[in-house]
Design an enzyme around this catalytic site. Structure first.
Site, PDB file in Angstrom:
ATOM      1  N   THR A  37      57.633 -23.619  55.589  1.00 27.56           N
ATOM      2  CA  THR A  37      58.235 -22.439  54.974  1.00 27.56           C
ATOM      3  C   THR A  37      58.482 -22.683  53.493  1.00 27.56           C
ATOM      4  OG1 THR A  37      60.107 -20.891  54.988  1.00 27.56           O
ATOM      5  CG2 THR A  37      60.573 -23.152  55.691  1.00 27.56           C
ATOM      6  N   HIS A  57      62.869 -12.741  62.773  1.00 27.67           N
ATOM      7  CA  HIS A  57      62.264 -11.541  62.179  1.00 27.67           C
ATOM      8  C   HIS A  57      61.496 -10.687  63.181  1.00 27.67           C
ATOM      9  CE1 HIS A  57      62.403 -13.939  58.152  1.00 27.67           C
ATOM     10  NE2 HIS A  57      63.568 -13.392  58.458  1.00 27.67           N
TER      11      HIS A  57
HETATM   12  C1  BV8 Z   1      68.324  -8.859  54.651  1.00 25.45           C
HETATM   13  C2  BV8 Z   1      58.655  -9.825  59.192  1.00 25.45           C
HETATM   14  C3  BV8 Z   1      70.402  -7.760  54.477  1.00 25.45           C
HETATM   15  C4  BV8 Z   1      57.780  -8.733  58.646  1.00 25.45           C
HETATM   16  C5  BV8 Z   1      59.620 -10.912  57.227  1.00 25.45           C
HETATM   17  C6  BV8 Z   1      66.760  -6.809  47.330  1.00 25.45           C
HETATM   18  C7  BV8 Z   1      66.775  -5.742  48.233  1.00 25.45           C
HETATM   19  C8  BV8 Z   1      66.816  -5.932  49.605  1.00 25.45           C
HETATM   20  C9  BV8 Z   1      66.854  -7.217  50.113  1.00 25.45           C
HETATM   21  C10 BV8 Z   1      66.838  -8.255  49.200  1.00 25.45           C
HETATM   22  C11 BV8 Z   1      66.800  -8.087  47.834  1.00 25.45           C
HETATM   23  N1  BV8 Z   1      66.787  -9.311  47.251  1.00 25.45           N
HETATM   24  C12 BV8 Z   1      66.802 -10.263  48.191  1.00 25.45           C
HETATM   25  C13 BV8 Z   1      66.864  -9.637  49.370  1.00 25.45           C
HETATM   26  C14 BV8 Z   1      66.920 -10.256  50.661  1.00 25.45           C
HETATM   27  C15 BV8 Z   1      65.479 -10.285  51.208  1.00 25.45           C
HETATM   28  C16 BV8 Z   1      64.782 -11.461  50.581  1.00 25.45           C
HETATM   29  O1  BV8 Z   1      65.072 -12.584  50.912  1.00 25.45           O
HETATM   30  N2  BV8 Z   1      63.844 -11.188  49.656  1.00 25.45           N
HETATM   31  C17 BV8 Z   1      63.154 -12.280  48.985  1.00 25.45           C
HETATM   32  C18 BV8 Z   1      61.651 -12.049  49.051  1.00 25.45           C
HETATM   33  C19 BV8 Z   1      63.674 -12.373  47.566  1.00 25.45           C
HETATM   34  N3  BV8 Z   1      65.649 -10.464  52.618  1.00 25.45           N
HETATM   35  C20 BV8 Z   1      65.702  -9.396  53.417  1.00 25.45           C
HETATM   36  O2  BV8 Z   1      65.497  -8.256  53.058  1.00 25.45           O
HETATM   37  C21 BV8 Z   1      66.092  -9.702  54.833  1.00 25.45           C
HETATM   38  N4  BV8 Z   1      67.137  -8.813  55.243  1.00 25.45           N
HETATM   39  O3  BV8 Z   1      68.599  -9.614  53.755  1.00 25.45           O
HETATM   40  O4  BV8 Z   1      69.203  -7.932  55.181  1.00 25.45           O
HETATM   41  C22 BV8 Z   1      70.123  -6.742  53.391  1.00 25.45           C
HETATM   42  C23 BV8 Z   1      69.848  -5.449  53.781  1.00 25.45           C
HETATM   43  C24 BV8 Z   1      69.645  -4.483  52.794  1.00 25.45           C
HETATM   44  C25 BV8 Z   1      69.713  -4.839  51.446  1.00 25.45           C
HETATM   45  C26 BV8 Z   1      69.966  -6.180  51.078  1.00 25.45           C
HETATM   46  C27 BV8 Z   1      70.154  -7.132  52.059  1.00 25.45           C
HETATM   47  C28 BV8 Z   1      64.914  -9.499  55.751  1.00 25.45           C
HETATM   48  C29 BV8 Z   1      63.883 -10.576  55.488  1.00 25.45           C
HETATM   49  C30 BV8 Z   1      62.817 -10.521  56.578  1.00 25.45           C
HETATM   50  C31 BV8 Z   1      61.544  -9.927  56.041  1.00 25.45           C
HETATM   51  N5  BV8 Z   1      60.504  -9.954  57.090  1.00 25.45           N
HETATM   52  N6  BV8 Z   1      58.723 -10.926  58.232  1.00 25.45           N
HETATM   53  C32 BV8 Z   1      56.328  -9.107  58.690  1.00 25.45           C
HETATM   54  O5  BV8 Z   1      55.995 -10.264  58.970  1.00 25.45           O
HETATM   55  O6  BV8 Z   1      55.509  -8.215  58.435  1.00 25.45           O
HETATM   56  S1  BV8 Z   1      59.645 -12.176  56.133  1.00 25.45           S
HETATM   57  C33 BV8 Z   1      58.105 -12.873  56.126  1.00 25.45           C
HETATM   58  O7  BV8 Z   1      58.011 -13.555  54.894  1.00 25.45           O
HETATM   59  C34 BV8 Z   1      57.913 -13.940  57.151  1.00 25.45           C
HETATM   60  O8  BV8 Z   1      58.480 -13.614  58.384  1.00 25.45           O
HETATM   61  C35 BV8 Z   1      58.573 -15.129  56.542  1.00 25.45           C
HETATM   62  O9  BV8 Z   1      59.934 -15.150  56.843  1.00 25.45           O
HETATM   63  C36 BV8 Z   1      58.431 -14.850  55.081  1.00 25.45           C
HETATM   64  C37 BV8 Z   1      57.357 -15.727  54.521  1.00 25.45           C
HETATM   65  O10 BV8 Z   1      57.961 -16.908  54.331  1.00 25.45           O
HETATM   66  P1  BV8 Z   1      57.292 -18.225  54.916  1.00 25.45           P
HETATM   67  O11 BV8 Z   1      57.305 -18.168  56.393  1.00 25.45           O
HETATM   68  O12 BV8 Z   1      57.968 -19.336  54.256  1.00 25.45           O
HETATM   69  O13 BV8 Z   1      55.782 -18.139  54.499  1.00 25.45           O
HETATM   70  P2  BV8 Z   1      55.177 -18.398  53.046  1.00 25.45           P
HETATM   71  O14 BV8 Z   1      53.805 -17.871  53.064  1.00 25.45           O
HETATM   72  O15 BV8 Z   1      56.153 -17.935  52.007  1.00 25.45           O
HETATM   73  O16 BV8 Z   1      55.147 -19.993  52.930  1.00 25.45           O
HETATM   74  C38 BV8 Z   1      54.319 -20.738  53.783  1.00 25.45           C
HETATM   75  C39 BV8 Z   1      54.643 -22.180  53.545  1.00 25.45           C
HETATM   76  O17 BV8 Z   1      53.844 -22.970  54.420  1.00 25.45           O
HETATM   77  C40 BV8 Z   1      54.314 -22.645  52.132  1.00 25.45           C
HETATM   78  O18 BV8 Z   1      55.394 -23.416  51.634  1.00 25.45           O
HETATM   79  C41 BV8 Z   1      53.075 -23.518  52.319  1.00 25.45           C
HETATM   80  O19 BV8 Z   1      53.063 -24.602  51.395  1.00 25.45           O
HETATM   81  C42 BV8 Z   1      53.289 -24.034  53.703  1.00 25.45           C
HETATM   82  N7  BV8 Z   1      52.064 -24.422  54.409  1.00 25.45           N
HETATM   83  C43 BV8 Z   1      50.793 -23.992  54.218  1.00 25.45           C
HETATM   84  N8  BV8 Z   1      49.969 -24.594  55.115  1.00 25.45           N
HETATM   85  C44 BV8 Z   1      50.751 -25.402  55.888  1.00 25.45           C
HETATM   86  C45 BV8 Z   1      52.086 -25.295  55.445  1.00 25.45           C
HETATM   87  N9  BV8 Z   1      53.092 -25.985  56.014  1.00 25.45           N
HETATM   88  C46 BV8 Z   1      52.789 -26.807  57.044  1.00 25.45           C
HETATM   89  N10 BV8 Z   1      51.540 -26.960  57.528  1.00 25.45           N
HETATM   90  C47 BV8 Z   1      50.508 -26.279  56.982  1.00 25.45           C
HETATM   91  N11 BV8 Z   1      49.250 -26.459  57.454  1.00 25.45           N
END
Ligand code: BV8
Length: 250
Positions: free
Chosen positions: A188, A119
């Site tokens: 994640t 990303h």
């Molecule tokens: C794409 C950079 C093709 C920016 C990020 C409708 C329209 C358009 C797209 C979509 C749609 N529906 C679905 C999609 C696809 C969409 C998607 O997946 N949406 C989801 C939300 C439904 N994806 C995209 O758009 C991707 N591109 O598909 O292109 C396309 C193109 C056009 C139209 C359609 C498709 C792009 C996705 C990238 C987005 N950018 N980051 C920025 O950072 O500002 S994503 C961002 O969120 C992060 O980078 C990371 O990837 C994500 C967060 O996820 P996690 O890293 O898992 O973090 P989270 O907080 O969720 O979880 C943390 C975990 O850690 C928890 O489980 C917790 O329990 C755990 N934890 C806590 N403490 C600890 C721990 N673990 C270990 N140790 C600890 N101490």
């Protein structure tokens, strides 16, 4: 900390290891995860609502300032023992790929080299209009600053929701997952695609799946080994036990 002896043995004999990390691995460096509530000025905003091209076009100043706040958090942060344990794992494993969803650059600062940043990287800047990579710009009070090459608005070099990932990054990540013997999903929630599909690619190719997370995720039911706890505690201990059992000093 006790681990399943089978897991120790499997990691000890593995030749190809792939790792996917998310925001959780940087939590113990003091960087809030993506899904936990934001603080202060940003508490009324959902991260996913700000990390889109539409949000930037609607209010470029707000989005630029949000990233400036996140950059300030990241520059104060340091890699934690989980990041460092992955550097050691990379040095010890015959073939190792680290795939991260994180944009904070902490894996690179920790010393990881075979790194795939799905990303982008929040510390890099480009222009919204033409993707010019911009290292320095005129601080003339305009927020966001303007591109010195085309005058366009500057933005962080990260992949926003609705934007495609760098094709080489996702292709390399998919290949690493499909060729891995052991795939570790660390910190994640597994909710963002296409990154979230990588562990399933590894499973389909016959890899052993290890999940490290304090919470359960949609992936947990498929994991061969579930290590429920903070990565900063689990990973260093796991890597130490694998290589201690090899009689190697760390
Ligand atoms: C794409 C950079 C093709 C920016 C990020 C409708 C329209 C358009 C797209 C979509 C749609 N529906 C679905 C999609 C696809 C969409 C998607 O997946 N949406 C989801 C939300 C439904 N994806 C995209 O758009 C991707 N591109 O598909 O292109 C396309 C193109 C056009 C139209 C359609 C498709 C792009 C996705 C990238 C987005 N950018 N980051 C920025 O950072 O500002 S994503 C961002 O969120 C992060 O980078 C990371 O990837 C994500 C967060 O996820 P996690 O890293 O898992 O973090 P989270 O907080 O969720 O979880 C943390 C975990 O850690 C928890 O489980 C917790 O329990 C755990 N934890 C806590 N403490 C600890 C721990 N673990 C270990 N140790 C600890 N101490």
């Amino acid at each position: 900390m006790q681990f399943d002896p089978k897991l120790i043995q499997q990691l000890k004999s593995a030749t190809r290891i792939a790792v996917l990390t998310g925001a959780g691995i940087s939590k113990e460096s003091g960087i809030p995860t993506f899904r936990e509530a934001q603080t202060g000025l940003w508490e009324n905003y959902e991260a996913a609502e700000l990390a889109t091209p539409q949000a930037f076009q609607r209010n470029p100043k707000l989005v630029w300032e949000w990233y400036q706040w996140r950059r300030s958090l990241i520059t104060q942060a340091v890699p934690n023992p989980a990041h460092l344990a992955l550097v050691l794992l990379e040095q010890k494993a015959p073939a190792f790929h680290l795939i991260t969803q994180n944009v904070d650059g902490l894996h690179r600062r920790a010393g990881s080299t075979n790194l795939i940043e799905l990303h982008g990287n929040i510390l890099r800047t480009k222009c919204f209009e033409n993707n010019h990579a911009v290292e320095a710009w005129q601080e003339d009070g305009q927020i966001p600053p303007r591109c010195p090459f085309c005058g366009g608005l500057l933005r962080p070099d990260v992949v926003w929701f609705g934007e495609n990932l760098p094709s080489t990054a996702i292709e390399r990540a998919a290949s690493a997952a499909q060729h891995s013997e052991i795939f570790l999903s660390i910190g994640t929630s597994g909710l963002v695609n296409p990154a979230a599909s990588l562990p399933y690619l590894a499973l389909e190719a016959g890899a052993l799946l290890v999940e490290i997370n304090p919470d359960h995720t949609p992936l947990s039911q498929y994991a061969d080994h579930l290590l429920n706890g903070p990565a900063g505690e689990i990973l260093p201990e796991l890597v130490a036990q694998v290589w201690a059992s090899k009689g190697e000093n760390l």
